[in-house]
Design a protein around this motif. Structure first.
Motif, PDB file in Angstrom:
ATOM      1  N   TYR A  95       0.818  -1.220   0.000  1.00 18.81           N
ATOM      2  CA  TYR A  95       0.000   0.000   0.000  1.00 18.81           C
ATOM      3  C   TYR A  95       0.845   1.261   0.000  1.00 18.81           C
ATOM      4  N   ALA A  96       2.094   1.134   0.409  1.00 22.51           N
ATOM      5  CA  ALA A  96       2.972   2.309   0.389  1.00 22.51           C
ATOM      6  C   ALA A  96       3.270   2.726  -1.055  1.00 22.51           C
ATOM      7  N   PHE A  97       3.083   1.795  -2.007  1.00 22.70           N
ATOM      8  CA  PHE A  97       3.363   2.104  -3.409  1.00 22.70           C
ATOM      9  C   PHE A  97       2.139   2.631  -4.147  1.00 22.70           C
ATOM     10  N   THR A  98       0.986   2.039  -3.854  1.00 22.67           N
ATOM     11  CA  THR A  98      -0.238   2.385  -4.588  1.00 22.67           C
ATOM     12  C   THR A  98      -1.458   1.881  -3.832  1.00 22.67           C
ATOM     13  N   PRO A  99      -2.591   2.552  -4.024  1.00 17.01           N
ATOM     14  CA  PRO A  99      -3.811   2.012  -3.417  1.00 17.01           C
ATOM     15  C   PRO A  99      -4.414   0.870  -4.241  1.00 17.01           C
ATOM     16  N   LEU A 100      -3.905   0.678  -5.454  1.00 21.96           N
ATOM     17  CA  LEU A 100      -4.484  -0.350  -6.342  1.00 21.96           C
ATOM     18  C   LEU A 100      -3.968  -1.752  -6.015  1.00 21.96           C
ATOM     19  N   VAL A 101      -4.248  -2.199  -4.802  1.00 25.62           N
ATOM     20  CA  VAL A 101      -3.774  -3.496  -4.328  1.00 25.62           C
ATOM     21  C   VAL A 101      -4.976  -4.385  -4.042  1.00 25.62           C
ATOM     22  N   SER A 242      -6.437 -20.150 -22.103  1.00 27.39           N
ATOM     23  CA  SER A 242      -5.403 -20.846 -22.878  1.00 27.39           C
ATOM     24  C   SER A 242      -4.703 -19.884 -23.841  1.00 27.39           C
ATOM     25  N   ARG A 243      -5.378 -18.763 -24.143  1.00 28.87           N
ATOM     26  CA  ARG A 243      -4.779 -17.743 -25.012  1.00 28.87           C
ATOM     27  C   ARG A 243      -4.209 -16.579 -24.211  1.00 28.87           C
ATOM     28  N   GLY A 244      -4.239 -16.724 -22.908  1.00 23.24           N
ATOM     29  CA  GLY A 244      -3.699 -15.653 -22.070  1.00 23.24           C
ATOM     30  C   GLY A 244      -4.636 -14.469 -21.945  1.00 23.24           C
ATOM     31  N   ILE A 245      -5.922 -14.681 -22.284  1.00 22.31           N
ATOM     32  CA  ILE A 245      -6.893 -13.579 -22.200  1.00 22.31           C
ATOM     33  C   ILE A 245      -7.549 -13.570 -20.822  1.00 22.31           C
ATOM     34  N   ASP A 246      -7.532 -12.421 -20.177  1.00 22.62           N
ATOM     35  CA  ASP A 246      -8.192 -12.264 -18.882  1.00 22.62           C
ATOM     36  C   ASP A 246      -8.423 -10.778 -18.674  1.00 22.62           C
ATOM     37  N   GLU A 247      -9.685 -10.394 -18.672  1.00 20.14           N
ATOM     38  CA  GLU A 247      -9.961  -8.959 -18.552  1.00 20.14           C
ATOM     39  C   GLU A 247     -10.437  -8.561 -17.161  1.00 20.14           C
ATOM     40  N   SER A 248     -10.346  -9.478 -16.195  1.00 24.89           N
ATOM     41  CA  SER A 248     -10.830  -9.132 -14.862  1.00 24.89           C
ATOM     42  C   SER A 248      -9.958  -8.019 -14.268  1.00 24.89           C
ATOM     43  N   PRO A 249     -10.608  -7.021 -13.685  1.00 22.17           N
ATOM     44  CA  PRO A 249      -9.852  -5.881 -13.154  1.00 22.17           C
ATOM     45  C   PRO A 249      -9.207  -6.185 -11.814  1.00 22.17           C
ATOM     46  N   VAL A 250      -8.207  -5.406 -11.489  1.00 22.75           N
ATOM     47  CA  VAL A 250      -7.642  -5.450 -10.140  1.00 22.75           C
ATOM     48  C   VAL A 250      -8.579  -4.631  -9.258  1.00 22.75           C
ATOM     49  N   VAL A 251      -9.192  -5.291  -8.303  1.00 24.61           N
ATOM     50  CA  VAL A 251     -10.163  -4.618  -7.437  1.00 24.61           C
ATOM     51  C   VAL A 251      -9.530  -4.364  -6.083  1.00 24.61           C
ATOM     52  N   PRO A 252      -9.264  -3.102  -5.763  1.00 26.47           N
ATOM     53  CA  PRO A 252      -8.632  -2.832  -4.471  1.00 26.47           C
ATOM     54  C   PRO A 252      -9.504  -3.399  -3.367  1.00 26.47           C
TER      55      PRO A 252
END
Ligand SMILES: [Mg+2]
Length: 365
Positions: A95-101, A242-252
């Motif tokens: 958290y010291a780096f970013t709130p997007l954790v 399998s194609r490396g596709i993943d659009e799920s967001p990083v949810v703090p």
């Protein structure tokens, strides 16, 4: 779509490493953490040091099996309180780096870099090289975790969560691995399907039965075929992953480490009947909050503070996760019965920890 990177940070053999840090004399030895630390009991392995892993010991394995594989190992009891404390320090560093954790269990987290949109990142300048930024952040995180916690972590950097988690596993322990857009296919192609997020032993078996062993092979299967075999939703996930596709967001999101309630009395008391009644009410509240948040817990702790401020805690780790009032109260009561009352009591409390589940920010593993 704006350029973004996801950093996945994963502490190395977390429980075992925390134990080794406070027992440096065990360094270099196979160390196995699980249950009460007694291989004769019916507990499972929670963590194994890398030395123990070399003997084939893995998490989730019965302690007895681990003992058979590695009779020379040092067996230690699980100390959730300690791991939660260190986990809190680990998350504070992030958290010291970013709130997007987005924390994922006690010892893993995803960090979004360069995400602009819903959550937004404060103070992003135009022309920022997000890859450079992610790489520097990853290096600094590893450095701080090492200096401040005396522990190592492995870090993966990739365009999304799925790939960042794969990346952090590539060079464990103490690794730093990057998967860039252009490397996705070549990195994934020869990995066993099991390495993909969401592919457990059962799915692996079915895929193998269908003649699909590697991620590359999985990527060559038509989507319809996967949907027919694994259902629309999971079939589609397999196709995309399998194609490396993943659009799920990083949810703090920060998982609570524990849920607790305690009361201090107006007047100290040694009436155990009264104390038991209060403990019951507190347990009911704690279980209510646990259920409301959709968690289940592993460890129950009670706390008693005497009139001279001496405080004792007694914990027990249950054989499995639970949100049952019956299980949790039985455990709390069992602990209470073992407490002695040499003097009046000014406070009692109950806590559940080792939480899993939760309604927000979760994904299946
Ligand atoms: Mg880990």
């Amino acid at each position: 779509m704006p350029e973004r990177f996801v950093i996945h940070v994963d502490m190395d053999a977390f429980f075992a490493s925390v134990e080794l840090k406070r027992r440096p004399e065990l360094r270099g030895k196979p160390v196995i953490v699980g249950g009460a630390g007694d291989p004769a009991k019916r507990d499972v392995v929670s963590a194994a040091s890398y030395e123990a892993r070399r003997y084939g010991v893995t998490s989730g394995m019965p302690l007895r099996t681990a003992y058979r594989l590695c009779p020379g190992a040092v067996f230690l009891p699980v100390d959730f309180e300690k791991y939660e404390e260190v986990s809190g320090e680990f998350m504070d560093i992030l958290y010291a780096f970013t709130p997007l954790v987005e924390s994922f269990g006690l010892d893993e987290a995803f960090i979004g870099v360069g995400e602009v949109g819903e959550v937004g990142e404060v103070g992003v300048e135009k022309g920022t090289d997000f890859f450079e930024k992610a790489l520097n952040m990853a290096r600094d995180i590893k450095k701080r975790v090492n200096e401040e916690l005396g522990l190592t972590c492995s870090v993966g950097i990739a365009p999304n969560k799925l790939l960042s988690k794969l990346a952090s596993e590539m060079k464990k322990p103490d690794g730093l691995f990057v998967i860039r857009e252009e490397d996705i296919e070549s990195t994934l192609k020869d990995l066993p399907v099991r390495r993909l997020w969401g592919v457990g032993p059962r799915t692996e078996k079915r895929l193998n039965y269908l003649g699909i062993n590697t991620v590359g092979e999985l990527a060559s299967v038509p989507r319809l075929h996967l949907e027919r075999n694994f259902g629309t939703v999971f079939g589609r996930t397999l196709y995309e992953h399998s194609r490396g596709i993943d659009e799920s967001p990083v949810v703090p999101f920060h998982e609570p480490e524990s849920i607790s309630r305690e009361v201090t009395f107006d007047e100290d008391t040694s009436d155990t009947y009264l104390l038991k009644g209060i403990l019951y009410e507190l347990t009911k509240e704690v279980v209510g909050r646990l259920r409301q948040a959709g968690y289940r817990s592993r460890t129950v702790t009670i706390k008693v503070r005497y009139s001279n401020f001496e405080t004792i805690t007694r914990s027990r780790t249950l054989p499995e996760l639970t949100d049952s009032m019956n299980d949790i109260w039985t455990c709390a009561l069992g602990l209470f019965k073992k407490v002695e009352f040499p003097r009046d009591v000014r406070l009692v409390g109950v806590k559940v920890s080792g939480l899993q589940g939760g309604k927000e920010g979760k994904r299946g593993k």
